[in-house]
Write an enzyme that holds these catalytic residues in place. Structure first.
Site, mmCIF file in Angstrom:
data_model
loop_
_atom_site.group_PDB
_atom_site.id
_atom_site.type_symbol
_atom_site.label_atom_id
_atom_site.label_comp_id
_atom_site.label_asym_id
_atom_site.label_seq_id
_atom_site.Cartn_x
_atom_site.Cartn_y
_atom_site.Cartn_z
ATOM 1 N N GLU A 150 0.804 -1.225 0.000
ATOM 2 C CA GLU A 150 0.000 0.000 0.000
ATOM 3 C C GLU A 150 0.840 1.280 0.000
ATOM 4 O OE1 GLU A 150 -3.036 -0.423 3.026
ATOM 5 O OE2 GLU A 150 -4.022 -1.989 1.866
ATOM 6 N N GLU A 273 -5.806 -8.290 -0.959
ATOM 7 C CA GLU A 273 -6.447 -8.022 0.339
ATOM 8 C C GLU A 273 -7.933 -7.777 0.054
ATOM 9 O OE1 GLU A 273 -4.798 -5.246 3.084
ATOM 10 O OE2 GLU A 273 -2.739 -5.941 2.762
#
Ligand code: 8U8
Length: 622
Positions: A150, A273
């Site tokens: 991320e 995710e």
């Protein structure tokens, strides 16, 4: 009476392949692999039949590397802690999604700095060579390497300036570093958490038409493209997940790639995710319940129908980020009981390290399996080819229907049909009456087996709740939860006639709930001998001596149960210790603290009651 839902499946009509693209979990930080809790959890993951949970995606693995900079061209690295962590994964047949993430000995501070970029490239080469030396080139090439987690999120990329250009250079260093070690190693990214974020767009443009920092060539290799999309934002409240919205945001990313980077349109894509709600550490009790198992099935089916079938997307992998260590309400595969631990704090998931001492504290604990773990076993029993649904019924569209079906065939031996009932609303409940019409069965007589995850079926949380939710359950309650934590049959296996290859099955499917129906032809041979039995010792919360017995999967989907046999003496008598039937290949045997050494053997029993040869004897005494 509600009308029956009619589902027609032609088992003789091929509905295309079913890649098992969901066999993955993740957690943070990688350092947790050094704990006894994670060691036990990895054994339970490896125990899912048919390698049903293979890939593990930890953050911050490179924090486990100690590096020394002697001002030369390369770093001197101590890999021992990383090795200890990865060995736990590999010993349980796991594979890594290896994020090249972490700051070895804090040596890196700026990826705009040419020397640091070169040192990073050298670090990645040395890492990859080390992994190849330890696990072999083929094994390492079956892993995925990925960029930093991320990089467009607030906290993760925090030691670097929020600078997109230097992220791209960091990626070039990763790509070049891996290439120099072995051309077969796969690298992708960017694992972004914001849909079409500036970093996501710039990164793709860089890989497509940008200038590689090291080679000066146009473009950088990109073996897969990863994003994170979840069903609801982080909140302490149970927000209603929007699974269709999750998929729609992935489609935005895929369409962006197709429109702006057609050269990359064929690059494998993943949401690694893919969670119903952001915030693994927030307590949402539904994480412990069949609701979560059912929504996992729905997310998978939506990706299958919407992205693979609908868009022809090369969908490589979907991962739930549910491999953390936590309690019932946390997003985990097992519920941990035990004294407070440094990893309890759900908010610490942005921290690269959590454990205070080395080695980590060896506290007693107990872990109970949740439906989210067991549903991976049900999914693993699906075949590799799908059967056609006749007449495109509403259940064929998992974006509109709360009931979904994945019907599969394994050669002429087995039909496996997964049915789930999942509504994007935590409080929705009920039941659907279903008639399943099967035609074209490859056999006329079969064993029918029906596994079920629903409230009160494979749902140990119910027992804990009924006991008043004790922080430290009694030994009796732990034993009861362990009886309940294995996959449950909705009804005993029965032999059925499928005259003319036709059969109609009727069932009520609770909301939320998951059913797996297996129809199997009797194999010629009984199960083979169980091999690879090994033991691990743990200490229970009441001082018990616990032995985790682990063995190799029999590799046939016809196992009714494994029988774990124990004796005080190698000459026997050996007595079965697992009360419930067991299709996973690990069992925790709990004894009083002063129990004598135990001798264990394991054998497999098929759905026809035929017993395979018993394994070699393994003892806790050696
Ligand atoms: C969108 C977003 C906002 C925010 O404040 O924090 C986030 C943290 C956001 C998205 C992802 C995020 O971290 C990832 O998601 C976590 C979670 O708890 O859902 C973890 O599962 C992941 O390890 C982490 O990468």
């Amino acid at each position: 009476m509600r009308p029956k839902l009619q589902i027609r499946i032609d088992c003789d009509q091929d509905g295309g392949p079913l890649p098992h693209f969901w066999r993955s979990t993740g957690f943070s930080p990688g350092e947790l692999l050094l704990t006894r809790e994670m060691r036990q959890q990895m054994a339970y993951l490896g125990a899912i039949p048919q390698r049903g949970l293979t890939y593990v995606r930890p953050h911050f693995l490179l924090e486990l590397v100690q590096a020394t900079d002697s001002s030369g061209d390369s770093l001197a690295c101590d890999w021992s802690r990383l090795d200890a962590a990865l060995d736990v994964v590999v010993a349980n047949h796991g594979k890594l999604i290896f994020e090249l993430m972490g700051n070895p000995s804090g040596l890196f501070s700026d990826f705009r700095d040419d020397r640091q970029l070169h040192l990073w490239r050298g670090l990645v080469t040395a890492l990859a060579q080390h992994l190849i030396g330890r696990y072999g080139p083929e094994e390492t090439a079956s892993w995925y390497f990925e960029s930093w987690n991320e990089p467009d999120g607030g906290g993760w990329w925090r030691q670097w300036p929020a600078d997109i250009e230097s992220f791209c250079w960091y990626y070039d260093a990763c790509a070049e570093g891996l290439r120099q070690a072995h051309p077969a190693l796969r690298l992708g990214g960017p694992g972004t958490c914001r849909t079409l974020s500036p970093l996501f767009r710039a990164f793709l443009a860089h890989c497509d038409t940008g200038t590689n920092y090291f080679t000066g060539e146009t473009g950088t290799r990109l073996d897969f493209i990863s994003v994170h999309e979840k069903g609801a934002r982080a909140s302490k409240e149970d927000l209603t997940p929007d699974t269709a919205g999750l998929l729609a945001r992935e489609i935005q990313a895929i369409e962006h790639i197709r429109r702006h980077h057609p050269r990359l349109a064929g690059v494998p894509f993943m949401n690694n995710e893919c969670d119903p709600q952001v915030g693994w550490g927030d307590f949402h009790t539904w994480h412990a319940r069949p609701y979560y198992a059912a929504i996992i099935c729905k997310l998978i089916n939506q990706h299958l129908r919407g992205l693979i079938d609908g868009l022809g997307c090369p969908y490589e992998l979907l991962s739930s980020d549910n491999g953390f260590i936590g309690r019932w309400g946390n997003r985990t595969l097992l519920a941990r009981f035990g004294p407070p631990h440094a990893f309890d704090d759900g908010q610490s998931h942005h921290r690269p390290a959590l454990l205070p001492g080395q080695p980590p504290p060896d506290l007693p604990f107990e872990m109970i399996k949740k439906p989210a773990l067991n549903v991976m076993a049900l999914l693993a029993l699906l075949g590799e080819r799908r059967c056609a649904l006749i007449g495109e019924p509403p259940v064929a569209d998992p974006l509109r229907s709360d009931i979904g079906v994945i019907a599969t065939r394994r050669a002429d031996e087995q039909i496996a049909v997964l049915l789930y009932h999942s509504c994007d609303k935590i409080t929705a409940s009920g039941s659907a009456s279903i008639a399943l019409h099967l035609t074209g069965l490859p056999f006329t007589r079969a064993m029918l087996v029906h596994y079920r995850i629903a409230e009160g079926s494979g749902d140990p949380y119910v027992l804990w709740d009924a006991a008043g939710g004790p922080p430290t359950p009694t030994p009796e309650l732990f034993a009861a939860m362990r009886r309940e934590q294995e996959l449950a049959l909705a009804e005993p296996p029965t032999e059925v006639n499928a005259t003319g290859g036709t059969l109609t099955l009727r069932l009520d499917l609770p909301l939320p709930g998951v059913s797996l129906l297996l129809l199997s032809a009797r194999p010629a041979a009984p199960p083979s001998q169980v091999a690879g039995v090994r033991l691990e010792s743990y200490r229970g919360l009441h001082g018990e001596a616990q032995t985790l017995v682990i063995w190799d999967d029999a590799a046939t989907p016809m196992i009714r149960t494994y029988e774990v046999l124990r004796a005080d003496d190698p000459t026997g008598p050996f007595v079965r210790v697992n009360e419930p039937d067991l299709i996973c290949t690990a069992l925790l045997d709990v004894r009083p603290a002063d129990a004598p050494a135990g001798f264990y053997r394991v054998r497999a029993v098929d759905y026809w009651g035929r017993t395979g040869a018993v394994s070699e004897i393994v003892s806790t005494g050696v």
